[in-house]
Scaffold this active site. Structure first.
Site: not given
Length: 443
Positions: A37, A231, A272, A419
């Site tokens: 990555c 892919g 796996a 917040y």
């Protein structure tokens, strides 16, 4: 025995060792424990040296007591005799095994794809040849607008190349964004000068010995290099050889990650993990591809623990929660896209809000869009997407947890949200999206 030295394999080996097993790890790759990555960010120059993405060297695992054998391919597995045979003729016995054979780049059958100057981005060994080509190039074409394709388009743009991104579907990042949210990413890329061609399969790559142009929709686009990012294909040869149940997205496993047989049973001592596994969606139960590092690491832990006889652990499928950064924009998603839900015949309703990340009077706030998708009948949240300048990942991760818990739209309206003007708005964007979605559902 662990076969494979990627994220799933090394984590499985380390976990099995921690649970008292003697471990042999065999990998056909010459390198171990690196991050695929991270390769786009080596290419962009943000990570200065390729070796910086090597997380550990083999001696680290050897010090843990793991027998590491690199550059060695396993040719045969005999599940009856519990022995593997390597390409050099050696045989190694095992009591239990984790097959983490990973995936390999999917290169479409395009004329000219074998030419010099066509690259894939998957292995550590891909980095240096690509870096050399970048130094000698002015124009690049990226084939595929998934996460790697989008990140590589950014990386090559940062290197000063003229970049064209080609995608055969109708949007960028189609795995986790719908067209309305993906359009924000596309607009940002185009603003920076990346040309994006959607609904455009590549017809041919032209050149004598080296790439000179790419043909898309009849147009010849000049190119000095091409990156194939269409892919990943799971590597399942060893599974097929032992009679495992292999599906289009990888090998079939049970929740303990034991490999399933063609006859419906399981191999009690073969597990796996990682990109070679056909995962499943916990919302629908359908088999889905998943080539995420986070999935590989967690599956490696489970497979390694179970193979070593540790406390039984189970895998619960994946929402394919993912995030990327392109230029100064973050994009993330989890669960089903509206497009995928409708393809599956589900009736869903969605709502999208576009707002800012901080109080409107506080400087530095960034635009952000949040999209929620819910089942029209049950109101269960089934998907979330977000694109913005900051704090996108945290929001998507939070809603991913809600999806895991089968939360409904009304639940998101009852949650507490923090917040402070420098950090967040008094009305959280997720709340705003949920409020709008409730109105849509009730109307």
């Amino acid at each position: 025995m662990v076969v494979g030295g990627g994220a799933a394999g090394v984590v499985a080996a380390r976990t099995a060792r921690e649970h008292g097993a003697d471990v042999v790890l065999i990998s056909a790759d010459e390198h171990i424990a690196y991050s695929p990555c991270a390769i786009p960010f080596v290419i962009s120059g943000e990570i200065e040296r390729p070796e910086d993405i090597l997380m550990r060297d083999p001696t680290h695992y050897e010090r843990l007591g793991i027998d590491v054998r690199l550059g060695v391919r396993v040719e045969e597995v005999d599940p009856e005799e519990k022995v593997v045979t390597t390409e050099d003729g050696d045989t190694v016995e095992y009591d239990s095994m984790v097959l983490a054979t990973g995936g390999e780049p999917l290169v479409p059958p395009i004329e000219g794809s074998e030419l010099d100057g066509v690259f894939t981005v998957r292995r550590f060994s891909d980095i240096e040849p690509l870096l050399r080509a970048v130094q000698e190039s002015e124009r690049a074409v990226i084939v595929g607008a998934g996460p790697i394709g989008v990140e590589m388009a950014y990386a090559l743009h940062e290197r000063g190349l003229e970049v064209t991104l080609v995608e055969m579907l109708d949007r960028v990042l189609p795995q986790f964004l719908d067209d309305d949210v993906a359009a924000i990413v596309q607009e940002r890329m185009e603003k920076e000068g990346v040309r994006v061609l959607l609904g455009s399969p590549v017809e041919a790559i032209e050149g004598d010995d080296r790439v000179e142009a790419v043909v898309v929709n009849g147009e010849e686009i000049e190119a000095d290099l091409v990156v194939m990012a269409a892919g990943v294909r799971p590597v399942t040869d060893l599974f097929e050889s032992i009679g495992a149940s292999v599906l289009p997205f990888g090998v079939e496993v049970d929740p303990a990650l034991r490999v399933k047989r063609e006859d419906g049973g399981v191999f009690d001592d073969i597990y796996a993990a990682g990109d070679c596994v056909a995962d499943w969606c916990p919302i629908t139960g359908e088999r889905v591809p998943s080539q995420l590092g986070t999935v590989a690491v967690r599956q490696g832990k489970i497979a390694g623990k179970n193979a070593a006889g540790g406390p039984r652990a189970t895998w619960m499928g994946t929402l394919n929660t993912a995030v990327i950064r392109v230029f100064d924009l973050e994009a993330a998603g989890a669960g089903l896209t509206q497009t995928r839900a409708e393809e599956l015949g589900l009736e869903v309703v969605s709502a999208t809000v576009e707002t800012t990340t901080r109080a409107r009077y506080y400087p530095g706030g960034e635009p952000i869009a949040v999209k929620l998708i819910a089942d029209a009948d049950t109101h269960r949240i089934v998907g979330v997407q977000s694109v913005g300048g900051e704090r996108v990942r945290e929001r998507v991760d939070g809603v991913a947890l809600a999806i895991r818990l089968a939360a409904k739209v009304e639940d998101l309206l009852s949650w507490d949200y923090s917040y402070s003007p420098p950090v967040a708005r008094v009305i959280e964007p997720i709340y705003e999206a949920a409020e709008l979605l409730r109105e849509e559902l009730h109307s």
